[in-house]
Enzyme design. Structure first.
Site, PDB file in Angstrom:
ATOM      1  N   LYS A  19      23.037 -65.297 -32.770  1.00 27.28           N
ATOM      2  CA  LYS A  19      23.071 -66.438 -34.260  1.00 27.28           C
ATOM      3  C   LYS A  19      24.668 -66.247 -35.048  1.00 27.28           C
ATOM      4  CE  LYS A  19      23.085 -61.996 -35.815  1.00 27.28           C
ATOM      5  NZ  LYS A  19      24.305 -61.675 -37.048  1.00 27.28           N
ATOM      6  N   ASP A  42      17.269 -57.783 -37.069  1.00 26.54           N
ATOM      7  CA  ASP A  42      17.718 -59.233 -37.078  1.00 26.54           C
ATOM      8  C   ASP A  42      16.558 -60.065 -35.999  1.00 26.54           C
ATOM      9  OD1 ASP A  42      19.752 -58.839 -38.058  1.00 26.54           O
ATOM     10  OD2 ASP A  42      21.138 -59.117 -36.258  1.00 26.54           O
TER      11      ASP A  42
END
Length: 286
Positions: free
Chosen positions: A9, A138
């Protein structure tokens, strides 16, 4: 024996809010999944009196097995169910560590879900998300399967958004990693005023185009990291000079990313950058 692509990401923006009494910081961020990915192969190998989770790896360094997030994720599912099945995990690591790209968290999310599936899905989805939060801020984003999501609190509270149009990008990975814990200390030390930082009011229509994203993009870690690590600042300046639509540091660093208007612009930028400042890797946004 399922093999899973575990994607990295980037943070299209990231604001660090106040430090809580627990020591954690509140954040506001916009997560975006990209095409760069590790590969995780996982299987149940029967009941065993030996290690419950056996991890092997190749490629990028993924740390000692006992500290690896994918191995810890599989162990959490086994502990939650009391199952004594032995789980074998093999990681092909492509996402650099200490880069702010979430490689370990992505591996963990995949291991959580795959281990649960191998055991017959005994852990309900809401409990799996709780396990994800224990592993890292995350991990819930990756477990959600979203391409784009607003994250707040510690990054583990999410609002899923429609994906942006796929865009070409470059990653520039300087030959130096950044410890997330150290980066937070640098941010705290750089702030002259104590107290809670206000939240940012977001207009959701502002996250529907890359032009709008470029206008709101920012990362509160950048000034602190650039001040401490001039090599990363220099790499950022060189990346900005390739005239991307958007250029930022991801997470607490050290990876830098740039989004371009076209694949041709990206290829021109890649040639201009060369290899002196670090590894340059092409990607597409999801």
């Amino acid at each position: 024996m399922p093999t899973i692509e575990t994607h990295a990401k980037i943070n299209l923006f990231l604001r660090v809010l106040s430090r809580e009494e627990s020591g954690y910081h509140g954040i506001e961020t916009l997560f975006c999944r990209i095409s760069l990915a590790d590969r995780l192969t996982i299987e149940a190998v029967g009941r065993s009196d030996g290690p419950a989770v056996v991890l092997t790896s190749e490629g990028e360094d993924c740390g000692p097995p006992e500290a690896n997030l994918a191995a810890r994720a599989a162990q959490l599912v086994l502990d939650a169910t009391g199952n004594r099945t032995s789980i074998s995990i093999h990681l092909e690591k492509r996402i650099p560590s200490k880069s702010g790209l979430g490689g370990g968290s992505s591996d963990a999310a995949a291991a959580l879900e795959a281990t649960n599936q191998l055991l017959g899905n005994p852990v309900p989805r809401h409990e799996l998300l709780q396990l994800a939060s224990k592993l890292g801020a995350d991990v819930p984003f990756f477990l959600s399967g979203a391409s784009l999501a607003l994250g707040w609190d510690r990054g583990d509270r999410l609002f899923r958004l429609s994906a942006l149009p796929s865009a070409p990008g470059l990653l520039l990975i300087p030959p130096i990693g950044v410890s997330t814990a150290e980066a937070y200390k640098w941010v705290d030390g750089a702030r002259s005023e104590a107290g809670r930082r206000g939240a940012l009011a977001l207009e959701l229509e502002g996250v529907q185009s890359w032009g709008s994203i470029a206008r709101m993009a920012g990362n509160d870690f950048e000034s602190a990291v650039f001040g401490r690590l001039p090599a990363i600042r220099e790499a950022f300046e060189k990346l900005v000079a390739t005239q991307p639509l958007l250029c930022r540091m991801s997470g607490s660093g050290s990876a830098l990313f740039a989004i371009y208007r076209s694949a041709g612009d990206r290829e021109d930028a890649k040639m201009r950058l060369g290899k002196k400042l670090g590894r340059v890797m092409a990607f597409e946004t999801a």
